[in-house]
Design a protein around this motif. Sequence first.
Motif, PDB file in Angstrom:
ATOM      1  N   THR A 189       0.846  -1.196   0.000  1.00  0.00           N
ATOM      2  CA  THR A 189       0.000   0.000   0.000  1.00  0.00           C
ATOM      3  C   THR A 189       0.880   1.244   0.000  1.00  0.00           C
ATOM      4  O   THR A 189       1.923   1.265   0.636  1.00  0.00           O
ATOM      5  CB  THR A 189      -0.905   0.068   1.250  1.00  0.00           C
ATOM      6  OG1 THR A 189      -0.077   0.312   2.403  1.00  0.00           O
ATOM      7  CG2 THR A 189      -1.686  -1.220   1.449  1.00  0.00           C
ATOM      8  N   GLY A 190       0.448   2.251  -0.729  1.00  0.00           N
ATOM      9  CA  GLY A 190       1.157   3.532  -0.682  1.00  0.00           C
ATOM     10  C   GLY A 190       1.168   4.248  -2.017  1.00  0.00           C
ATOM     11  O   GLY A 190       1.431   3.640  -3.057  1.00  0.00           O
ATOM     12  N   GLU A 192       3.270   6.307  -2.970  1.00  0.00           N
ATOM     13  CA  GLU A 192       4.643   6.539  -3.444  1.00  0.00           C
ATOM     14  C   GLU A 192       5.198   5.338  -4.218  1.00  0.00           C
ATOM     15  O   GLU A 192       6.284   5.405  -4.759  1.00  0.00           O
ATOM     16  CB  GLU A 192       5.555   6.851  -2.245  1.00  0.00           C
ATOM     17  CG  GLU A 192       5.934   5.679  -1.332  1.00  0.00           C
ATOM     18  CD  GLU A 192       4.858   5.307  -0.315  1.00  0.00           C
ATOM     19  OE1 GLU A 192       3.660   5.478  -0.615  1.00  0.00           O
ATOM     20  OE2 GLU A 192       5.227   4.799   0.758  1.00  0.00           O
ATOM     21  N   ASP A 232      -3.324   4.839  -1.685  1.00  0.00           N
ATOM     22  CA  ASP A 232      -3.951   5.160  -0.402  1.00  0.00           C
ATOM     23  C   ASP A 232      -5.355   5.722  -0.636  1.00  0.00           C
ATOM     24  O   ASP A 232      -5.644   6.877  -0.322  1.00  0.00           O
ATOM     25  CB  ASP A 232      -3.073   6.159   0.371  1.00  0.00           C
ATOM     26  CG  ASP A 232      -1.760   5.515   0.812  1.00  0.00           C
ATOM     27  OD1 ASP A 232      -1.787   4.349   1.243  1.00  0.00           O
ATOM     28  OD2 ASP A 232      -0.702   6.169   0.710  1.00  0.00           O
ATOM     29  N   GLY A 255       0.921   1.505   5.765  1.00  0.00           N
ATOM     30  CA  GLY A 255      -0.392   1.999   6.174  1.00  0.00           C
ATOM     31  C   GLY A 255      -0.794   1.653   7.599  1.00  0.00           C
ATOM     32  O   GLY A 255      -1.960   1.784   7.953  1.00  0.00           O
ATOM     33  N   GLN A 260      -1.129   6.989   9.396  1.00  0.00           N
ATOM     34  CA  GLN A 260      -1.642   6.385   8.176  1.00  0.00           C
ATOM     35  C   GLN A 260      -2.788   5.415   8.374  1.00  0.00           C
ATOM     36  O   GLN A 260      -3.484   5.098   7.437  1.00  0.00           O
ATOM     37  CB  GLN A 260      -0.498   5.593   7.527  1.00  0.00           C
ATOM     38  CG  GLN A 260       0.507   6.461   6.812  1.00  0.00           C
ATOM     39  CD  GLN A 260       0.820   5.878   5.454  1.00  0.00           C
ATOM     40  OE1 GLN A 260       0.801   4.677   5.294  1.00  0.00           O
ATOM     41  NE2 GLN A 260       1.085   6.727   4.491  1.00  0.00           N
TER      42      GLN A 260
HETATM   43 MG    MG Z   1       2.078   4.206   3.312  1.00  0.00          MG
END
Ligand code: MG
Length: 414
Positions: A189-190, A192, A232, A255, A260
């Motif tokens: 997850t993310g 970036e 996200d 996350g 987060q």
């Molecule tokens: Mg993250």
Amino acid sequence: MITVEQALEKVLSCVEVLNREEKPILECLGQVLDEDVYSPLDVPPLDNAAMDGYAVQAESTRGVTQSSPAVLDVIGEVSAGAISQQEVRPGTAIRIMTGAPIPQGADSVVQFEDTDEALRPQRPISQIGILKEVKKGLNVRRAGEDISRGQLVLEKGTPLRPQEIGVLASIGKATAAVIRRPVVAILATGDELVEIDQPLPQGKIHNSNSFSLAAQVARYGGIPKILGIARDREEELEAKIRQALDSDLLLTSGGVSTGQYDLVKDVLAKQGEISFWTVRMKPGKPLAFGLINGDRKRVPHLGLPGNPVSSMVTFELFARPAILKMMGQRNLSKTMIRAISESRIENTDGRRVFARAVVRREGDHYYARTRGPQGSGILTSMTQANGLAIVPEDVAAVEEGEIIQVLMLDWREE
Ligand code: MG
Ligand code: AMP
């Protein structure tokens, strides 16, 4: 905060041993046998020669020496896989190869080195000098000496290593019932994150966690199922998690840190239940654990921290034992070693420290040394380590020269 043991206990209480499958023995390596295996036959099936030589009656060699050999008539030859039709009587011998069934009448095998065969050039050989007295039964492997018919050879619950696979083959068992391997879904997850085969725009990083985790899953016998990256955003996370509903375990990374976790929490609370833990350990403090309502049953979910080292270390401590339990393994622990610390390792905030270390042996002692920066984002520090050196919660520092426990990632001496 909860301890490492409390977290592990909670995780293990929510995973169960999986059902069985029947398949070819070579595909069962590393899996746990789910049946008692009895042998339908004797192994070896017949008395046979343990050496190349001459099958004789021990009686024919009584009193012989190098200088006064017994000369026997050679009445035939038998190689492995064949059955001799002749019978050995006093004063006769049959040339025999390793593994060949002992001919009728013979009770011992005289190895070539104890005969004068090398001095007799004619072939086929008609007479042989025996240079040494043999005892009855010498160089004879008895029928059933390894396994006897009806014997329990391998018990239900046995992990199958190459030697167990070989034993199954020796009794002619082509398939075995084993606990199946868990399918472990892996989700990164993310915002970036970028896939490893895509160019890296400014501000982004490659998704490495999915790969280190998938490799860890495979190493311990699970079947990794990489679900890719969820941005996200609620819809994306939801959609990806739906793809994990037929799996046996879901691992997410990222996350779960304080700033987060709202997103993961909201999404998972809708599909099951989730709790967020702060585990008294370093690296890897934040951890989520939940149960998602799956297709057949509830799927356990471990939410690992995003930092690459933390995700690997929390996998070792929590996901690895869960996978092993699902596979029916009884021993869930990893080798711990007592080593002499060659580094000073600090514990600044009362958590259990797992420091990446290199363990080596010198003489009777093991030595552990930390190497390079220990930040939880420094993934290369894992490539330099073969163990995790542990500083307990209540110890402020392990000094150089003190004994330290090391959890071995690999058990391979450097
Ligand atoms: Mg993250
Ligand atoms: P998070 O827990 O989501 O706040 O992530 C913590 C740190 O781990 C951040 O620096 C992330 O960029 C990094 N991270 C999260 N997921 C991954 C991943 N799949 N691969 C590499 N680094 C990651």
